[in-house]
Motif scaffolding. Structure first.
Motif, PDB file in Angstrom:
ATOM      1  N   PHE A   1      30.961 -25.819  56.066  1.00 56.55           N
ATOM      2  CA  PHE A   1      30.580 -27.700  56.576  1.00 56.55           C
ATOM      3  C   PHE A   1      29.239 -27.177  56.995  1.00 56.55           C
ATOM      4  O   PHE A   1      28.245 -26.337  57.709  1.00 56.55           O
ATOM      5  N   LYS A   2      28.274 -28.173  56.853  1.00 55.48           N
ATOM      6  CA  LYS A   2      26.978 -28.699  56.691  1.00 55.48           C
ATOM      7  C   LYS A   2      26.598 -28.294  58.570  1.00 55.48           C
ATOM      8  O   LYS A   2      25.664 -27.900  58.492  1.00 55.48           O
TER       9      LYS A   2
ATOM     10  N   GLY B   1      35.313 -11.388  46.228  1.00 55.03           N
ATOM     11  CA  GLY B   1      36.257 -11.004  47.521  1.00 55.03           C
ATOM     12  C   GLY B   1      36.448 -12.026  48.342  1.00 55.03           C
ATOM     13  O   GLY B   1      37.958 -12.552  49.091  1.00 55.03           O
ATOM     14  N   LEU B   2      35.539 -12.543  49.266  1.00 50.65           N
ATOM     15  CA  LEU B   2      35.011 -13.185  50.172  1.00 50.65           C
ATOM     16  C   LEU B   2      34.915 -15.212  49.535  1.00 50.65           C
ATOM     17  O   LEU B   2      33.951 -15.576  49.053  1.00 50.65           O
ATOM     18  N   ILE B   3      35.822 -15.996  50.114  1.00 54.20           N
ATOM     19  CA  ILE B   3      36.057 -17.020  49.077  1.00 54.20           C
ATOM     20  C   ILE B   3      35.766 -18.098  50.641  1.00 54.20           C
ATOM     21  O   ILE B   3      36.254 -17.959  51.713  1.00 54.20           O
ATOM     22  N   THR B   4      34.341 -19.197  50.529  1.00 47.57           N
ATOM     23  CA  THR B   4      34.445 -20.295  51.378  1.00 47.57           C
ATOM     24  C   THR B   4      34.595 -21.427  50.508  1.00 47.57           C
ATOM     25  O   THR B   4      33.816 -21.369  49.617  1.00 47.57           O
ATOM     26  N   SER B   5      34.649 -21.929  51.533  1.00 45.45           N
ATOM     27  CA  SER B   5      34.706 -23.493  50.951  1.00 45.45           C
ATOM     28  C   SER B   5      34.283 -24.518  51.926  1.00 45.45           C
ATOM     29  O   SER B   5      34.288 -24.692  53.503  1.00 45.45           O
ATOM     30  N   ARG B   6      33.505 -25.861  51.081  1.00 46.48           N
ATOM     31  CA  ARG B   6      33.115 -26.665  52.684  1.00 46.48           C
ATOM     32  C   ARG B   6      33.663 -27.329  53.695  1.00 46.48           C
ATOM     33  O   ARG B   6      33.373 -28.108  54.500  1.00 46.48           O
TER      34      ARG B   6
ATOM     35  N   GLY C   1      23.143 -15.035  55.908  1.00 48.35           N
ATOM     36  CA  GLY C   1      23.948 -15.447  54.692  1.00 48.35           C
ATOM     37  C   GLY C   1      23.683 -15.870  53.494  1.00 48.35           C
ATOM     38  O   GLY C   1      22.303 -16.626  54.487  1.00 48.35           O
ATOM     39  N   GLN C   2      23.474 -16.254  52.817  1.00 44.95           N
ATOM     40  CA  GLN C   2      22.662 -16.942  51.973  1.00 44.95           C
ATOM     41  C   GLN C   2      23.581 -17.731  51.188  1.00 44.95           C
ATOM     42  O   GLN C   2      24.700 -18.441  51.099  1.00 44.95           O
ATOM     43  N   TRP C   3      23.736 -19.167  52.213  1.00 42.92           N
ATOM     44  CA  TRP C   3      24.625 -20.760  52.005  1.00 42.92           C
ATOM     45  C   TRP C   3      23.868 -21.418  50.933  1.00 42.92           C
ATOM     46  O   TRP C   3      22.651 -21.164  50.568  1.00 42.92           O
ATOM     47  N   GLU C   4      25.247 -22.187  50.530  1.00 39.94           N
ATOM     48  CA  GLU C   4      25.022 -22.978  48.926  1.00 39.94           C
ATOM     49  C   GLU C   4      25.617 -24.341  49.199  1.00 39.94           C
ATOM     50  O   GLU C   4      26.814 -23.611  49.626  1.00 39.94           O
ATOM     51  N   ASP C   5      25.234 -25.355  49.024  1.00 35.86           N
ATOM     52  CA  ASP C   5      25.651 -26.275  48.983  1.00 35.86           C
ATOM     53  C   ASP C   5      26.357 -26.861  47.312  1.00 35.86           C
ATOM     54  O   ASP C   5      26.725 -27.385  47.343  1.00 35.86           O
ATOM     55  N   SER C   6      27.764 -25.582  47.716  1.00 36.06           N
ATOM     56  CA  SER C   6      28.783 -26.300  47.322  1.00 36.06           C
ATOM     57  C   SER C   6      29.569 -25.859  47.132  1.00 36.06           C
ATOM     58  O   SER C   6      31.009 -25.469  48.205  1.00 36.06           O
ATOM     59  N   ALA C   7      30.942 -26.459  46.070  1.00 36.87           N
ATOM     60  CA  ALA C   7      32.385 -26.848  46.779  1.00 36.87           C
ATOM     61  C   ALA C   7      33.100 -25.888  47.231  1.00 36.87           C
ATOM     62  O   ALA C   7      33.983 -25.571  48.126  1.00 36.87           O
ATOM     63  N   VAL C   8      33.108 -24.512  46.590  1.00 38.38           N
ATOM     64  CA  VAL C   8      33.442 -23.239  46.795  1.00 38.38           C
ATOM     65  C   VAL C   8      32.826 -22.188  46.489  1.00 38.38           C
ATOM     66  O   VAL C   8      31.925 -22.032  44.853  1.00 38.38           O
ATOM     67  N   VAL C   9      32.375 -21.345  47.040  1.00 33.00           N
ATOM     68  CA  VAL C   9      31.696 -20.203  46.223  1.00 33.00           C
ATOM     69  C   VAL C   9      32.298 -19.076  46.730  1.00 33.00           C
ATOM     70  O   VAL C   9      33.174 -18.693  48.152  1.00 33.00           O
TER      71      VAL C   9
END
Length: 186
Positions: free
Chosen positions: A131-132, A155-160, A143-151
């Motif tokens: 979340f922003k 094996g590490l999955i993040t979603s905003r 962390g290398q933050w990305e403004d993407s739906a799912v990164v």
């Protein structure tokens, strides 16, 4: 969605989880055949947060004291502001998350739950989204933050946010079916 028959998934949460961020993965991953357990600090039930007020209670399947990462293929960390903030001060919760990472298992976090990844020391050098409002926290933790739906990063999955839950659940199934992940630097 890919079949998750024979797979076991832990969802770690406490009071104040974002309702959809626990319930959607719980239902979706179970529908794919996984044995999914809601794990919390205490037995009974935990109450969600549904947009702007308290939501519904969800039964706790197992307490944190009674489980080990050895029994699971993945861990899912729902967000909301309250839930990860309460869990990140619990050393048992952080150790549980770390043990999945150390065993090269899938770790999935959505919305504010990357706070838990920061606390566990997992985001450094990894591609991550969130979340922003916690972007700076993720970046400050390396962390290398990305403004993407799912990164996804090994094996590490993040979603905003909750609007991305379908893609988030699909990626969890895909990563679990790939098996253990090497943890090379991102």
């Amino acid at each position: 969605m890919q079949s998750l028959s024979g797979k076991a998934i832990a969802i770690l949460a406490t009071n104040g989880f974002e309702q959809s961020e626990l319930e959607t993965p719980l239902k979706t991953l179970r529908a794919a055949g996984a044995d999914v357990h809601v794990i919390s600090l205490k037995a009974g039930e935990i109450k969600g947060w549904d947009e702007d007020d308290w939501g519904s209670a969800v039964p706790v399947d197992k307490t944190l004291d009674s489980v080990s990462a050895d029994s699971y293929d993945a861990i899912v960390l729902p967000g909301g502001q309250i839930n990860p903030d309460l869990l990140r001060v619990e050393s048992k919760a952080i150790d549980f998350i770390k043990s999945f990472w150390q065993q090269k298992k899938v770790v999935a976090a959505i919305c504010h739950a990357p706070w838990l990844l920061v606390e566990a020391g997992i985001v450094k050098g990894r591609k991550v989204t969130s979340f922003k409002s916690i972007k700076t926290d993720v970046i400050n933790a390396g962390g290398q933050w990305e403004d993407s739906a799912v990164v996804t990063d090994q094996g590490l999955i993040t979603s905003r946010n909750p609007g991305d839950l379908e893609a988030f659940c699909e990626k969890i199934a895909e990563e679990i079916n790939e098996g253990r992940h090497e943890r090379r630097a991102a």
